[in-house]
Design a protein around this motif. Structure first.
Motif, PDB file in Angstrom:
ATOM      1  N   LYS A 111      -3.554  15.354  15.626  1.00 47.71           N
ATOM      2  CA  LYS A 111      -2.284  16.022  15.397  1.00 47.71           C
ATOM      3  C   LYS A 111      -1.366  15.024  14.696  1.00 47.71           C
ATOM      4  O   LYS A 111      -1.265  13.870  15.094  1.00 47.71           O
ATOM      5  CB  LYS A 111      -1.664  16.443  16.728  1.00 47.71           C
ATOM      6  CG  LYS A 111      -0.349  17.158  16.585  1.00 47.71           C
ATOM      7  CD  LYS A 111       0.174  17.587  17.952  1.00 47.71           C
ATOM      8  CE  LYS A 111       1.509  18.282  17.804  1.00 47.71           C
ATOM      9  NZ  LYS A 111       2.026  18.715  19.104  1.00 47.71           N
ATOM     10  N   ILE A 112      -0.703  15.454  13.643  1.00 51.51           N
ATOM     11  CA  ILE A 112       0.190  14.596  12.875  1.00 51.51           C
ATOM     12  C   ILE A 112       1.613  15.090  13.086  1.00 51.51           C
ATOM     13  O   ILE A 112       1.940  16.231  12.754  1.00 51.51           O
ATOM     14  CB  ILE A 112      -0.165  14.626  11.375  1.00 51.51           C
ATOM     15  CG1 ILE A 112      -1.603  14.172  11.165  1.00 51.51           C
ATOM     16  CG2 ILE A 112       0.813  13.780  10.581  1.00 51.51           C
ATOM     17  CD1 ILE A 112      -2.108  14.382   9.745  1.00 51.51           C
ATOM     18  N   ASN A 113       2.458  14.236  13.647  1.00 52.87           N
ATOM     19  CA  ASN A 113       3.874  14.570  13.836  1.00 52.87           C
ATOM     20  C   ASN A 113       4.688  13.797  12.813  1.00 52.87           C
ATOM     21  O   ASN A 113       4.508  12.602  12.638  1.00 52.87           O
ATOM     22  CB  ASN A 113       4.345  14.176  15.240  1.00 52.87           C
ATOM     23  CG  ASN A 113       3.728  15.049  16.300  1.00 52.87           C
ATOM     24  OD1 ASN A 113       3.583  16.247  16.114  1.00 52.87           O
ATOM     25  ND2 ASN A 113       3.352  14.450  17.407  1.00 52.87           N
ATOM     26  N   VAL A 114       5.614  14.479  12.173  1.00 53.69           N
ATOM     27  CA  VAL A 114       6.513  13.845  11.216  1.00 53.69           C
ATOM     28  C   VAL A 114       7.926  14.263  11.585  1.00 53.69           C
ATOM     29  O   VAL A 114       8.200  15.446  11.770  1.00 53.69           O
ATOM     30  CB  VAL A 114       6.202  14.282   9.767  1.00 53.69           C
ATOM     31  CG1 VAL A 114       7.197  13.687   8.800  1.00 53.69           C
ATOM     32  CG2 VAL A 114       4.780  13.899   9.395  1.00 53.69           C
ATOM     33  N   GLU A 115       8.825  13.286  11.705  1.00 58.61           N
ATOM     34  CA  GLU A 115      10.221  13.596  11.998  1.00 58.61           C
ATOM     35  C   GLU A 115      11.080  13.038  10.881  1.00 58.61           C
ATOM     36  O   GLU A 115      10.979  11.865  10.524  1.00 58.61           O
ATOM     37  CB  GLU A 115      10.628  12.972  13.324  1.00 58.61           C
ATOM     38  CG  GLU A 115      12.041  13.317  13.718  1.00 58.61           C
ATOM     39  CD  GLU A 115      12.376  12.817  15.109  1.00 58.61           C
ATOM     40  OE1 GLU A 115      13.391  12.123  15.226  1.00 58.61           O
ATOM     41  OE2 GLU A 115      11.621  13.116  16.042  1.00 58.61           O
ATOM     42  N   LEU A 116      11.897  13.886  10.297  1.00 58.25           N
ATOM     43  CA  LEU A 116      12.796  13.488   9.218  1.00 58.25           C
ATOM     44  C   LEU A 116      14.219  13.868   9.587  1.00 58.25           C
ATOM     45  O   LEU A 116      14.441  14.880  10.232  1.00 58.25           O
ATOM     46  CB  LEU A 116      12.431  14.210   7.918  1.00 58.25           C
ATOM     47  CG  LEU A 116      11.034  14.022   7.365  1.00 58.25           C
ATOM     48  CD1 LEU A 116      10.820  14.968   6.197  1.00 58.25           C
ATOM     49  CD2 LEU A 116      10.845  12.597   6.935  1.00 58.25           C
ATOM     50  N   ILE A 117      15.152  13.058   9.169  1.00 61.89           N
ATOM     51  CA  ILE A 117      16.566  13.414   9.306  1.00 61.89           C
ATOM     52  C   ILE A 117      17.152  13.414   7.906  1.00 61.89           C
ATOM     53  O   ILE A 117      17.036  12.426   7.182  1.00 61.89           O
ATOM     54  CB  ILE A 117      17.309  12.418  10.216  1.00 61.89           C
ATOM     55  CG1 ILE A 117      16.717  12.449  11.627  1.00 61.89           C
ATOM     56  CG2 ILE A 117      18.800  12.746  10.248  1.00 61.89           C
ATOM     57  CD1 ILE A 117      17.327  11.447  12.579  1.00 61.89           C
ATOM     58  N   VAL A 118      17.715  14.541   7.528  1.00 64.09           N
ATOM     59  CA  VAL A 118      18.332  14.670   6.208  1.00 64.09           C
ATOM     60  C   VAL A 118      19.738  15.225   6.384  1.00 64.09           C
ATOM     61  O   VAL A 118      20.075  15.789   7.418  1.00 64.09           O
ATOM     62  CB  VAL A 118      17.520  15.591   5.265  1.00 64.09           C
ATOM     63  CG1 VAL A 118      16.128  15.043   5.028  1.00 64.09           C
ATOM     64  CG2 VAL A 118      17.450  16.993   5.797  1.00 64.09           C
TER      65      VAL A 118
END
Length: 87
Positions: free
Chosen positions: A5-12
């Motif tokens: 499982k690949i988790n990606v967290e971005l804040i824009v």
């Protein structure tokens, strides 16, 4: 079969969230053409960010260069003053 499982967290910035999500969805569509992907989705949640940005490696390098240039300038002035005192 083993999966990862690949988790990606971005804040824009909130105003840029919709275009970023659209681009991420397009990228996922392209990935699905080449790879077998299961599930997933993109979720957006409003968050408060302190506004303090971590300095990038470039910013650190530039800051170091400024400190070194300042130290060289001070050293040059000291050497110049010492030479004038001797002469």
């Amino acid at each position: 079969m083993l999966y990862k499982k690949i988790n990606v967290e971005l804040i824009v910035v909130a105003d840029e969230a919709d275009p970023v999500v659209a681009e991420l969805n397009a990228a996922l569509d392209r990935l699905e053409q080449k790879h077998e992907l299961f599930g997933g989705g993109i979720e957006t949640v409003a968050v408060e960010h302190p506004g303090l940005h971590k300095r990038s490696a470039l910013a650190h390098t530039l800051a170091t260069g400024e400190r070194v240039a300042g130290a060289v300038r001070v050293a040059r002035q000291s050497v110049t003053a010492a030479l004038r005192a001797v002469i």
